[in-house]
Design a protein around this motif. Structure first.
Motif, PDB file in Angstrom:
ATOM      1  N   GLU A 190      40.182  47.901  57.826  1.00 43.59           N
ATOM      2  CA  GLU A 190      39.762  46.578  57.382  1.00 43.59           C
ATOM      3  C   GLU A 190      40.143  45.479  58.370  1.00 43.59           C
ATOM      4  O   GLU A 190      39.360  44.556  58.605  1.00 43.59           O
ATOM      5  CB  GLU A 190      40.377  46.263  56.014  1.00 43.59           C
ATOM      6  CG  GLU A 190      39.833  47.125  54.888  1.00 43.59           C
ATOM      7  CD  GLU A 190      40.295  46.629  53.525  1.00 43.59           C
ATOM      8  OE1 GLU A 190      41.115  45.692  53.467  1.00 43.59           O
ATOM      9  OE2 GLU A 190      39.832  47.189  52.509  1.00 43.59           O
ATOM     10  N   ASP A 316      45.379  43.093  45.885  1.00 40.67           N
ATOM     11  CA  ASP A 316      44.335  42.794  44.907  1.00 40.67           C
ATOM     12  C   ASP A 316      44.204  41.284  44.694  1.00 40.67           C
ATOM     13  O   ASP A 316      43.107  40.770  44.464  1.00 40.67           O
ATOM     14  CB  ASP A 316      44.662  43.489  43.583  1.00 40.67           C
ATOM     15  CG  ASP A 316      43.509  43.406  42.599  1.00 40.67           C
ATOM     16  OD1 ASP A 316      42.412  43.888  42.926  1.00 40.67           O
ATOM     17  OD2 ASP A 316      43.705  42.839  41.513  1.00 40.67           O
ATOM     18  N   LYS A 317      45.342  40.580  44.786  1.00 42.36           N
ATOM     19  CA  LYS A 317      45.330  39.133  44.595  1.00 42.36           C
ATOM     20  C   LYS A 317      44.696  38.414  45.782  1.00 42.36           C
ATOM     21  O   LYS A 317      44.087  37.346  45.630  1.00 42.36           O
ATOM     22  CB  LYS A 317      46.750  38.627  44.373  1.00 42.36           C
ATOM     23  CG  LYS A 317      46.843  37.142  44.065  1.00 42.36           C
ATOM     24  CD  LYS A 317      48.280  36.733  43.804  1.00 42.36           C
ATOM     25  CE  LYS A 317      48.380  35.237  43.481  1.00 42.36           C
ATOM     26  NZ  LYS A 317      49.792  34.820  43.234  1.00 42.36           N
ATOM     27  N   HIS A 318      44.816  38.992  46.962  1.00 40.57           N
ATOM     28  CA  HIS A 318      44.302  38.359  48.181  1.00 40.57           C
ATOM     29  C   HIS A 318      43.153  39.189  48.742  1.00 40.57           C
ATOM     30  O   HIS A 318      43.249  39.783  49.819  1.00 40.57           O
ATOM     31  CB  HIS A 318      45.408  38.212  49.224  1.00 40.57           C
ATOM     32  CG  HIS A 318      46.568  37.372  48.773  1.00 40.57           C
ATOM     33  ND1 HIS A 318      47.628  37.885  48.054  1.00 40.57           N
ATOM     34  CD2 HIS A 318      46.816  36.041  48.932  1.00 40.57           C
ATOM     35  CE1 HIS A 318      48.498  36.916  47.797  1.00 40.57           C
ATOM     36  NE2 HIS A 318      48.026  35.788  48.315  1.00 40.57           N
ATOM     37  N   LYS A 319      42.073  39.258  48.002  1.00 41.81           N
ATOM     38  CA  LYS A 319      40.912  40.013  48.453  1.00 41.81           C
ATOM     39  C   LYS A 319      39.663  39.151  48.338  1.00 41.81           C
ATOM     40  O   LYS A 319      39.620  38.175  47.579  1.00 41.81           O
ATOM     41  CB  LYS A 319      40.727  41.288  47.635  1.00 41.81           C
ATOM     42  CG  LYS A 319      40.330  41.045  46.175  1.00 41.81           C
ATOM     43  CD  LYS A 319      40.142  42.358  45.436  1.00 41.81           C
ATOM     44  CE  LYS A 319      39.731  42.110  43.973  1.00 41.81           C
ATOM     45  NZ  LYS A 319      39.569  43.380  43.237  1.00 41.81           N
ATOM     46  N   THR A 320      38.681  39.502  49.121  1.00 38.24           N
ATOM     47  CA  THR A 320      37.384  38.836  49.061  1.00 38.24           C
ATOM     48  C   THR A 320      36.292  39.892  49.000  1.00 38.24           C
ATOM     49  O   THR A 320      36.431  40.981  49.554  1.00 38.24           O
ATOM     50  CB  THR A 320      37.158  37.946  50.302  1.00 38.24           C
ATOM     51  OG1 THR A 320      37.280  38.753  51.492  1.00 38.24           O
ATOM     52  CG2 THR A 320      38.182  36.819  50.353  1.00 38.24           C
ATOM     53  N   VAL A 321      35.223  39.560  48.313  1.00 34.71           N
ATOM     54  CA  VAL A 321      34.093  40.469  48.191  1.00 34.71           C
ATOM     55  C   VAL A 321      32.851  39.764  48.705  1.00 34.71           C
ATOM     56  O   VAL A 321      32.445  38.719  48.181  1.00 34.71           O
ATOM     57  CB  VAL A 321      33.885  40.916  46.731  1.00 34.71           C
ATOM     58  CG1 VAL A 321      32.701  41.885  46.643  1.00 34.71           C
ATOM     59  CG2 VAL A 321      35.147  41.557  46.176  1.00 34.71           C
ATOM     60  N   VAL A 322      32.258  40.323  49.750  1.00 32.24           N
ATOM     61  CA  VAL A 322      31.057  39.750  50.349  1.00 32.24           C
ATOM     62  C   VAL A 322      29.989  40.848  50.415  1.00 32.24           C
ATOM     63  O   VAL A 322      30.198  41.889  51.054  1.00 32.24           O
ATOM     64  CB  VAL A 322      31.335  39.187  51.758  1.00 32.24           C
ATOM     65  CG1 VAL A 322      30.041  38.632  52.355  1.00 32.24           C
ATOM     66  CG2 VAL A 322      32.420  38.126  51.706  1.00 32.24           C
ATOM     67  N   THR A 326      34.465  44.863  49.887  1.00 31.35           N
ATOM     68  CA  THR A 326      35.765  44.267  49.603  1.00 31.35           C
ATOM     69  C   THR A 326      36.668  44.342  50.826  1.00 31.35           C
ATOM     70  O   THR A 326      36.808  45.402  51.450  1.00 31.35           O
ATOM     71  CB  THR A 326      36.448  44.987  48.430  1.00 31.35           C
ATOM     72  OG1 THR A 326      35.605  44.928  47.276  1.00 31.35           O
ATOM     73  CG2 THR A 326      37.791  44.347  48.098  1.00 31.35           C
ATOM     74  N   THR A 327      37.273  43.223  51.177  1.00 32.41           N
ATOM     75  CA  THR A 327      38.278  43.186  52.240  1.00 32.41           C
ATOM     76  C   THR A 327      39.521  42.487  51.700  1.00 32.41           C
ATOM     77  O   THR A 327      39.455  41.673  50.782  1.00 32.41           O
ATOM     78  CB  THR A 327      37.765  42.430  53.478  1.00 32.41           C
ATOM     79  OG1 THR A 327      37.364  41.105  53.096  1.00 32.41           O
ATOM     80  CG2 THR A 327      36.589  43.154  54.110  1.00 32.41           C
ATOM     81  N   HIS A 328      40.662  42.798  52.295  1.00 32.62           N
ATOM     82  CA  HIS A 328      41.930  42.287  51.798  1.00 32.62           C
ATOM     83  C   HIS A 328      42.670  41.502  52.878  1.00 32.62           C
ATOM     84  O   HIS A 328      42.536  41.792  54.066  1.00 32.62           O
ATOM     85  CB  HIS A 328      42.823  43.440  51.322  1.00 32.62           C
ATOM     86  CG  HIS A 328      42.228  44.255  50.216  1.00 32.62           C
ATOM     87  ND1 HIS A 328      41.392  45.325  50.455  1.00 32.62           N
ATOM     88  CD2 HIS A 328      42.330  44.142  48.865  1.00 32.62           C
ATOM     89  CE1 HIS A 328      41.024  45.868  49.304  1.00 32.62           C
ATOM     90  NE2 HIS A 328      41.575  45.160  48.324  1.00 32.62           N
ATOM     91  N   ASP A 329      43.423  40.506  52.441  1.00 33.41           N
ATOM     92  CA  ASP A 329      44.305  39.752  53.326  1.00 33.41           C
ATOM     93  C   ASP A 329      45.695  40.391  53.248  1.00 33.41           C
ATOM     94  O   ASP A 329      46.337  40.387  52.192  1.00 33.41           O
ATOM     95  CB  ASP A 329      44.370  38.293  52.878  1.00 33.41           C
ATOM     96  CG  ASP A 329      45.259  37.444  53.776  1.00 33.41           C
ATOM     97  OD1 ASP A 329      45.890  38.008  54.704  1.00 33.41           O
ATOM     98  OD2 ASP A 329      45.350  36.221  53.541  1.00 33.41           O
TER      99      ASP A 329
END
Length: 363
Positions: A190, A316-322, A326-329
């Motif tokens: 990721e 899970d708290k710092h994720k984005t879905v585009v 899904t990608t995570h910070d």
């Protein structure tokens, strides 16, 4: 040991077979999830039945002056198993799917049970030999504490504050260890854009190098440091934190990531041997070695479990879905992993200083 490994391979076999023969539907999926979760817990619990009997066997078969050397060889089993699993299970899963990965692991476990039953023996006396204290000439040096009953020695181990501080240090070390083993492949995919196969190969490097770190650490402490483990443990604890930071904050170049895994693997190998058991065993008589290692083992896997829970929640708290992807910070999780690694070697340093201050520096 044979009982624990038997339960483990049966649990793996059940997961694989349930995956192969499961039907579709929401209810079936929910049921399978619950069954898998229970089997996963049973598998982890039964695997913990291997370490304590192993160190008890080592204490009964090898003299104190060579304990570090042989314990190092034994501790390499952690990394050796991980390295083989990356290659073997990865190959099976790639060829036949994840279900057969569990079936293959079950077959390997059954082979391990056969090895234990055929070749591992409880004591020298069980094979007609004198006790190891007599064989090594240590019998005359046995102290009054070492002649205590098993129950008394075990109670003393539970009351020893050094054991509990080392247990917390090992728990923190396991946070950093399983952060890489559990999330490293996904992190490389990721954050650094590695394909799955390449990411798996990079992470597997730390398991292979951990074997070298574990094997040579015990021998090195016996040969060159007169049985002292603490200076080595603190040094490699620092190296573990540095290499973890290098992995998390470096670029996507192959060389720097492999270098980070080489350093991390060697450091973790040493720490698994020392912080993960040997230093605690050194603090107690032979009769309490199983109790000491049990305390360390429980704390270690509690740390590993907490790591999964906290890391999963942070990601899970710092994720984005585009577009469905899904990608995570990983920034917050990375701080958590490194902080645990730093706290681990600081705790080892606390035990070292306290023991030296009390003129009771452990070996």
């Amino acid at each position: 040991m044979a009982t624990g490994l038997t339960v483990s391979f049966i649990a793996n076999l059940c997961v694989g077979l349930l995956g192969l023969f499961s039907g579709g539907g929401t209810l079936a999926t929910t049921t399978l999830f619950v069954v898998f979760a229970v089997l996963w817990g049973i598998n982890g619990w039964s695997q913990s039945m291997g370490a304590a009997p192993a160190i008890i066997a080592l204490s009964r078969w090898y003299p104190l002056k060579k304990r570090g050397t042989y314990y190092g060889f034994f501790s390499a089993s952690h990394n050796l198993g991980e390295a083989i699993s990356f290659v073997f299970v990865g190959l099976v899963v790639g060829l036949a799917g994840w279900k057969w990965g569990f079936v293959g692991s079950a077959i390997a476990g059954a082979m391990g049970v056969a090895v234990i039953l055929l070749f591992l023996h409880d004591t020298p006396e069980s094979k007609g030999l004198p006790p190891v204290e007599v064989l090594s000439g240590e019998a005359g040096d046995e102290t009054e504490v070492e002649r205590e009953s098993v129950g008394t020695a075990q109670k003393a181990a539970f009351r020893n504050p050094y054991i509990w501080i080392l247990a917390l240090a090992s728990a923190c070390m396991y946070v950093s260890r399983y952060a890489i083993n559990g999330w490293g492949v996904i992190f490389l995919q990721e954050v650094k854009g590695f394909p799955l196969a390449t990411a798996t190969q990079v992470i597997s490097v730390n398991a292979f190098l951990g074997i070298a770190g574990t094997v040579f650490s015990g021998w090195m402490s016996d040969k060159w440091f007169n049985g002292s483990r603490y200076s080595i443990a603190v040094t490699f604890g620092v190296l573990c934190s540095v290499s973890l930071g290098l992995f998390l904050y470096s670029g996507s170049g192959m060389f720097v990531n492999i270098l980070a895994m080489v350093l991390f693997g060697i450091a973790i190998g040493v720490l698994i041997c020392f912080v993960g058991g040997l230093m605690a065993v050194d603090l107690v008589p032979r009769r309490a070695s199983g109790a000491a290692l049990g305390i360390i083992g429980i704390a270690s896997y509690v740390g590993a479990g907490i790591q999964d829970i906290i890391s999963g929640a942070l990601l899970d708290k710092h994720k984005t879905v585009v577009d469905g992807i899904t990608t995570h910070d990983y920034s917050v999780a990375s701080v958590f992993w490194i902080a645990a690694s730093v706290l681990s070697f600081l705790l080892v340093g606390v035990v070292w200083r306290k023991a030296a201050k009390n003129n009771r520096q452990p070996n």
